[in-house]
Design a protein around this motif. Sequence first.
Motif, PDB file in Angstrom:
ATOM      1  N   THR A  24      -1.517  -0.062  38.112  1.00  0.00           N
ATOM      2  CA  THR A  24      -0.753   0.378  39.282  1.00  0.00           C
ATOM      3  C   THR A  24      -1.571   1.184  40.271  1.00  0.00           C
ATOM      4  O   THR A  24      -1.282   1.170  41.469  1.00  0.00           O
ATOM      5  N   ASN A  27      -2.937  -0.783  43.294  1.00  0.00           N
ATOM      6  CA  ASN A  27      -2.040  -1.376  44.288  1.00  0.00           C
ATOM      7  C   ASN A  27      -2.024  -0.615  45.610  1.00  0.00           C
ATOM      8  O   ASN A  27      -2.045  -1.217  46.680  1.00  0.00           O
ATOM      9  N   VAL A  28      -1.974   0.715  45.537  1.00  0.00           N
ATOM     10  CA  VAL A  28      -1.873   1.483  46.775  1.00  0.00           C
ATOM     11  C   VAL A  28      -3.188   1.508  47.546  1.00  0.00           C
ATOM     12  O   VAL A  28      -3.230   1.903  48.707  1.00  0.00           O
ATOM     13  N   VAL A 149       0.634   5.134  40.715  1.00  0.00           N
ATOM     14  CA  VAL A 149       0.850   4.965  42.155  1.00  0.00           C
ATOM     15  C   VAL A 149       0.627   6.280  42.908  1.00  0.00           C
ATOM     16  O   VAL A 149       0.105   6.279  44.029  1.00  0.00           O
ATOM     17  N   ALA A 286       3.729  -2.597  48.331  1.00  0.00           N
ATOM     18  CA  ALA A 286       2.621  -1.709  48.694  1.00  0.00           C
ATOM     19  C   ALA A 286       2.079  -2.065  50.077  1.00  0.00           C
ATOM     20  O   ALA A 286       1.786  -1.183  50.895  1.00  0.00           O
ATOM     21  N   GLN A 290       2.546   0.259  53.750  1.00  0.00           N
ATOM     22  CA  GLN A 290       1.380   0.736  54.490  1.00  0.00           C
ATOM     23  C   GLN A 290       1.138  -0.033  55.787  1.00  0.00           C
ATOM     24  O   GLN A 290       0.808   0.566  56.815  1.00  0.00           O
ATOM     25  N   ALA A 297      -1.655   6.106  51.808  1.00  0.00           N
ATOM     26  CA  ALA A 297      -1.648   5.694  50.406  1.00  0.00           C
ATOM     27  C   ALA A 297      -0.849   6.671  49.544  1.00  0.00           C
ATOM     28  O   ALA A 297      -0.093   6.267  48.651  1.00  0.00           O
ATOM     29  N   THR A 300       2.845   6.230  50.113  1.00  0.00           N
ATOM     30  CA  THR A 300       3.276   5.009  49.435  1.00  0.00           C
ATOM     31  C   THR A 300       3.498   5.269  47.949  1.00  0.00           C
ATOM     32  O   THR A 300       4.517   4.853  47.374  1.00  0.00           O
ATOM     33  N   GLY A 301       2.546   5.947  47.315  1.00  0.00           N
ATOM     34  CA  GLY A 301       2.694   6.261  45.901  1.00  0.00           C
ATOM     35  C   GLY A 301       3.928   7.085  45.614  1.00  0.00           C
ATOM     36  O   GLY A 301       4.652   6.832  44.648  1.00  0.00           O
ATOM     37  N   PHE A 304       7.084   5.036  45.585  1.00  0.00           N
ATOM     38  CA  PHE A 304       7.258   4.230  44.370  1.00  0.00           C
ATOM     39  C   PHE A 304       7.700   5.075  43.174  1.00  0.00           C
ATOM     40  O   PHE A 304       8.230   4.542  42.199  1.00  0.00           O
TER      41      PHE A 304
END
Length: 475
Positions: A24, A27-28, A149, A286, A290, A297, A300-301, A304
């Motif tokens: 994971t 992904n970001v 994340v 993801a 963004q 980033a 985004t994490g 999630f």
Amino acid sequence: MRRSPWATLAVLALAQFMVVLDVTIVNVALPDMQVELGFSADNLQWVISAYTLAFGGFLLLGGRLGDLLGRRRVFASGLGLFTAASLAGGLATSQGVLIAVRAVQGFGGALMSAAALSILTVTFAAGRDRNIAMGIWGGLAGLGGTLGVVAGGVLVDAAGWEWVFFVNVPIGVALLALTPSTVGDSRVVTDGPRSFDVLGAVLGTGSVLAIIYGVIRAESQGWGSAEVLSSLVGGAALLALFIAAEARSTSPLVPLRLFRSRTLSTSTAALALNGGAFLAMFFLSALFLQQVKGLSALETGLQFLPMGIAAIAGAMVASALVPRIGTRPTQVVSAVIGVAGLLLLTQASATGSYVTELLPGFLLYGAGIMGIGVPAQIGAVSEISHEDAGAAAGIVSTGYQVGGALGLAVISTLATSVVTSSLTAGATQVEALVDGFHRGLLLAAVLGAGNLLLAAASRQLVPTEEELAEAMAVA
């Protein structure tokens, strides 16, 4: 040398935590990698797929190598490969090098994870201590996926995408140093010749790689192109050879007789669909957060994070419900919840509120996927003898990983084609990306609906608390 089993558990669980974290955490960082290394939209998915394919393709071989060569040796070899590949990933200057490094990471992770689980099984006797150990093992693995994340966001924003790889290096070196003094060695003693079934591992992984490559290239080359058709046909041929090789092997990686069990077959299919929908949702979300919403980033994490918490809660609720109402109702209701979450996400817009448009879908989907996973794991080993439990667990894990890679390839490729079509029709970049996100999440919901059908057709099992603990420990 007398070693504490709990010290052994600490080293093995931290290693597994690192492996799951790596799924994971990357992904970001994908948008930053895409810009700096020049990835195209269809090639970017290989950063994820190369890892999951190698991991899933060699899990069974890793377990077999540990049995015959020594589990500590294989664990340390896998850990060393994973750590070295992490260093190389952070130093990568081209997309080809990064994809190759991710494949090596996946291979190292497969050796490490398969050997570690075998070591735990022989270190702790069946019963309370083993159940506690497996609970800690599984809990840290789940926590790794959730924290990945957020950790990825912090590292990318503070130091750059390279640090999602560099962070593994000091952890890996420390665990390698501790392994000889904390982890005992063991292996299966056999009087006959050692058979590793390398042919089966190569044919099985090669077939899936060829099929995925054909799916990815279809977006740019067309489904009827010679390149795509030859790749798909070659993949099917390799799959047929794999099945033939496993049927003739004296020590197959995948004992085909196990698929006579209806519950194992349906459980593996359910987890494969779960893996495909999840990896595609995570990958597309993801990029959406963004590239469309303009988040960093780290932001985004953090967005999630509620999904990860919901997944942990979903696993706990499912584990409590299964002994009371059985596997089938738990799985059916969870599949409905997961599909509802994905359908809610298809309504997200470029300017809408996170709280109203994304958070409900993330929460529902997080709870739903674990509500499917828990009863599927129980069903997978319900008709399997203790002698075959390890092989069954390997089949289920491989099904999840390979299903994830295939689902990601198909869904992301079709989503990219929608983006291209929208741009050609005059849509703005943001409008086209939103269209692609919606189509991808809708396709993920289709996989979820397939899981609903599998759940409805599955056998109803009502395990006791002891059977539940044993099944979860093995799976």
